[in-house]
Structure formats: structure tokens, C-alpha cells
Design a protein around this motif. Structure first.
Motif, PDB file in Angstrom:
ATOM      1  N   LYS A 174       0.940  -1.244   0.067  1.00  0.00           N
ATOM      2  CA  LYS A 174       0.021  -0.119  -0.145  1.00  0.00           C
ATOM      3  C   LYS A 174       0.734   1.323   0.023  1.00  0.00           C
ATOM      4  CE  LYS A 174      -3.826  -2.261   0.525  1.00  0.00           C
ATOM      5  NZ  LYS A 174      -4.576  -2.517  -0.621  1.00  0.00           N
ATOM      6  N   GLY A 175       2.299   1.015   0.149  1.00  0.00           N
ATOM      7  CA  GLY A 175       3.154   2.339  -0.214  1.00  0.00           C
ATOM      8  C   GLY A 175       3.603   2.574   1.265  1.00  0.00           C
ATOM      9  N   TYR A 176       3.162   2.201   2.427  1.00  0.00           N
ATOM     10  CA  TYR A 176       3.868   2.542   3.817  1.00  0.00           C
ATOM     11  C   TYR A 176       5.158   1.996   4.124  1.00  0.00           C
ATOM     12  CZ  TYR A 176      -1.218   3.877   4.235  1.00  0.00           C
ATOM     13  OH  TYR A 176      -2.447   4.574   3.993  1.00  0.00           O
ATOM     14  N   LYS A 177       5.809   2.742   4.767  1.00  0.00           N
ATOM     15  CA  LYS A 177       7.232   2.110   4.998  1.00  0.00           C
ATOM     16  C   LYS A 177       7.161   2.225   6.443  1.00  0.00           C
ATOM     17  CE  LYS A 177       9.989   4.169   1.239  1.00  0.00           C
ATOM     18  NZ  LYS A 177       9.194   3.445   0.171  1.00  0.00           N
ATOM     19  N   VAL A 178       7.800   0.962   7.164  1.00  0.00           N
ATOM     20  CA  VAL A 178       8.103   0.795   8.456  1.00  0.00           C
ATOM     21  C   VAL A 178       9.240   1.958   9.110  1.00  0.00           C
ATOM     22  CG1 VAL A 178       9.226  -0.642  10.283  1.00  0.00           C
ATOM     23  CG2 VAL A 178       7.658  -1.824   8.445  1.00  0.00           C
ATOM     24  N   LYS A 179       8.937   2.473  10.270  1.00  0.00           N
ATOM     25  CA  LYS A 179       9.757   3.671  10.886  1.00  0.00           C
ATOM     26  C   LYS A 179      10.498   2.863  12.078  1.00  0.00           C
ATOM     27  CE  LYS A 179       7.770   6.660   8.106  1.00  0.00           C
ATOM     28  NZ  LYS A 179       8.481   7.417   7.151  1.00  0.00           N
ATOM     29  N   ASN A 180       9.835   2.183  12.725  1.00  0.00           N
ATOM     30  CA  ASN A 180      10.526   1.673  14.049  1.00  0.00           C
ATOM     31  C   ASN A 180       9.756   0.152  14.212  1.00  0.00           C
ATOM     32  OD1 ASN A 180      11.084   4.065  15.280  1.00  0.00           O
ATOM     33  ND2 ASN A 180       9.095   4.561  15.221  1.00  0.00           N
ATOM     34  N   ASP A 181      10.831  -0.658  13.595  1.00  0.00           N
ATOM     35  CA  ASP A 181      10.518  -2.143  13.466  1.00  0.00           C
ATOM     36  C   ASP A 181      10.397  -2.860  14.657  1.00  0.00           C
ATOM     37  OD1 ASP A 181       9.902  -3.916  11.500  1.00  0.00           O
ATOM     38  OD2 ASP A 181      11.674  -4.963  11.451  1.00  0.00           O
ATOM     39  N   GLU A 182      11.083  -2.450  15.767  1.00  0.00           N
ATOM     40  CA  GLU A 182      10.975  -3.294  17.000  1.00  0.00           C
ATOM     41  C   GLU A 182       9.721  -2.976  17.852  1.00  0.00           C
ATOM     42  OE1 GLU A 182      13.359  -5.489  17.676  1.00  0.00           O
ATOM     43  OE2 GLU A 182      13.971  -4.979  15.684  1.00  0.00           O
ATOM     44  N   GLU A 183       8.894  -1.951  17.417  1.00  0.00           N
ATOM     45  CA  GLU A 183       7.701  -1.664  18.009  1.00  0.00           C
ATOM     46  C   GLU A 183       6.619  -2.518  17.709  1.00  0.00           C
ATOM     47  OE1 GLU A 183       7.164   0.845  20.110  1.00  0.00           O
ATOM     48  OE2 GLU A 183       8.953   2.037  20.045  1.00  0.00           O
ATOM     49  N   TYR A 184       5.770  -2.786  18.870  1.00  0.00           N
ATOM     50  CA  TYR A 184       4.541  -3.672  19.077  1.00  0.00           C
ATOM     51  C   TYR A 184       3.250  -3.159  18.532  1.00  0.00           C
ATOM     52  CZ  TYR A 184       0.471  -6.174  20.516  1.00  0.00           C
ATOM     53  OH  TYR A 184      -0.573  -6.952  20.473  1.00  0.00           O
ATOM     54  N   SER A 185       3.406  -1.794  19.002  1.00  0.00           N
ATOM     55  CA  SER A 185       1.998  -0.922  18.340  1.00  0.00           C
ATOM     56  C   SER A 185       2.447  -0.630  16.908  1.00  0.00           C
ATOM     57  CB  SER A 185       2.194   0.338  19.040  1.00  0.00           C
ATOM     58  OG  SER A 185       1.514   1.325  18.676  1.00  0.00           O
ATOM     59  N   MET A 186       1.443  -0.842  16.150  1.00  0.00           N
ATOM     60  CA  MET A 186       1.509  -0.554  14.566  1.00  0.00           C
ATOM     61  C   MET A 186       1.566   0.968  14.404  1.00  0.00           C
ATOM     62  SD  MET A 186       2.390  -3.344  12.960  1.00  0.00           S
ATOM     63  CE  MET A 186       3.322  -4.069  14.414  1.00  0.00           C
ATOM     64  N   ALA A 187       0.852   1.534  15.190  1.00  0.00           N
ATOM     65  CA  ALA A 187       0.993   3.103  15.313  1.00  0.00           C
ATOM     66  C   ALA A 187       2.410   3.984  15.331  1.00  0.00           C
ATOM     67  CB  ALA A 187      -0.061   3.666  16.239  1.00  0.00           C
ATOM     68  N   LYS A 188       2.936   3.010  16.154  1.00  0.00           N
ATOM     69  CA  LYS A 188       4.228   3.592  16.506  1.00  0.00           C
ATOM     70  C   LYS A 188       5.285   2.887  15.407  1.00  0.00           C
ATOM     71  CE  LYS A 188       3.930   3.944  21.603  1.00  0.00           C
ATOM     72  NZ  LYS A 188       4.350   3.376  23.016  1.00  0.00           N
ATOM     73  N   CYS A 189       5.098   1.846  15.069  1.00  0.00           N
ATOM     74  CA  CYS A 189       6.096   1.322  14.123  1.00  0.00           C
ATOM     75  C   CYS A 189       5.849   1.981  12.836  1.00  0.00           C
ATOM     76  CB  CYS A 189       5.454  -0.371  13.789  1.00  0.00           C
ATOM     77  SG  CYS A 189       6.349  -1.261  12.676  1.00  0.00           S
TER      78      CYS A 189
END
Length: 192
Positions: A28-43
Motif C-alpha cells: 500500500k506504499g507505507y514504510k516501517v519507521k520503528n521495526d521493533e515496536e509492538y504498536s503498529m501506530a508507533k511502528c
């Protein structure tokens, strides 16, 4: 009903939801910013309401028919069922959409077999499980989750709260008095 019952969450315990969601998000074009986060909002560094909409959209997509198993789940869940005689009650916060629920049931039966699951309880996306777990009050069933808070909710009503270990929860298992498992082989050995 069988007295040898294991209560089990689905995503992060039986199925690898996280990997599939990240693949879907990438498409969908989204990129992971913080791969170690459980919260997908934070990720993904997104607002929670926006992420909840995306998760709901994913959970109601055709992808629910084909999520891969988590680690060694297929081999050892089947062994627990066939050799040790346990049946599973799946309690999962997926969606209140009946088609999504049918796809999840189909996926689980395809991976684990027709007789492993005695019961499926589907809750809305992100819904709490405390009311469903309260129905099992006083039972000493295993309750296997990946979210420490949900495992503790089960422990409050007398269930044996267990946690499937992931990077996001590994430091919260022992301090909360819960049993942690790295994989389904460990659960099989524990039950033997």
C-alpha cells in the motif's frame, strides 16, 4: 465438551499476523519507521485512529484466508491435539465482519486440521477479551497470548496465563508472574 482445553489467541500465537500486515502495508506504499515496536501506530509513526482503520481494513481483507503459521505452530499444535488429546478454543480480536471470520476459520482449519478447534470466538478489531475470558472463570486451562495484558486478564479469572515470546514482550513476562514460551515445541514439552 472435552476437559482438555487450551484457550489460545490467534495473531502472534498461531499465525504470523505481523509479517503479513507489514507485507500488506508495503504493498500500500507505507514504510516501517520503528521495526521493533509492538504498536503498529508507533511502528509506522501514525496516529492510532488512522492505524486502527488500516488494521481493520487488513483484518477484513481476503488476506485472512492465507496467513502463515507462527514458527512451529502447525507441527506442535497438531501433536498436542493428536497425541495429548487437547482441543483448542480460539479467542481473537479480528473483526465483527462475518466474512473475515469465515476466512480466518478456513485458514486455521486448513493449517491445523478440522478437529483441533472446538470453538472460535471472534471479537471486533482491537476489542478487549476480559468478558469472554470471564466465562472460563475457575477453570485451570492454559490461556496462551502474545499480549501480556491479555494473559494477565486470564490469570485474574484463574486461567494459567502464558505468553508466546516476542521481542516486544520478553521483558514483561516474568515480572508479571506469567509463563513464557519461545515456540510451540516448548508448550508441547510443558504439557507432556
Amino acid at each position: 465438551m472435552n476437559d482438555k482445553i487450551i484457550l489460545v489467541d490467534c495473531d502472534g500465537v498461531l499465525l504470523d499476523w505481523e509479517h503479513s500486515f507489514k507485507v500488506w502495508m508495503k504493498e500500500k506504499g507505507y514504510k516501517v519507521k520503528n521495526d521493533e515496536e509492538y504498536s503498529m501506530a508507533k511502528c509506522y509513526e501514525m496516529e492510532k485512529p488512522e492505524m486502527k482503520k488500516l488494521i481493520r481494513h487488513f483484518n477484513e481483507s481476503a488476506t485472512m484466508c492465507c496467513l502463515p503459521p507462527l514458527r512451529d505452530a502447525v507441527k506442535y499444535v497438531r501433536k498436542i491435539h493428536e497425541e495429548l488429546g487437547y482441543v483448542f478454543h480460539c479467542i481473537t480480536s479480528l473483526s465483527d465482519d462475518e466474512n473475515a471470520q469465515r476466512l480466518r476459520t478456513m485458514n486455521l482449519k486448513k493449517l491445523f486440521g478440522e478437529t483441533v478447534f472446538e470453538k472460535f470466538t471472534y471479537l471486533d478489531t482491537g476489542a478487549d477479551k476480559d468478558e469472554v475470558l470471564a466465562k472460563y472463570e475457575g477453570k485451570d486451562y492454559l490461556w496462551i497470548e502474545d499480549k501480556v495484558e491479555n494473559a494477565l486478564e486470564g490469570a485474574k479469572v484463574g486461567l494459567e496465563g502464558c505468553v508466546m515470546k516476542h521481542g516486544f514482550n520478553i521483558h514483561d513476562i516474568e515480572p508479571n508472574g506469567l509463563t513464557g514460551f519461545a515456540n510451540w515445541k516448548e508448550i508441547y514439552e510443558y504439557l507432556k
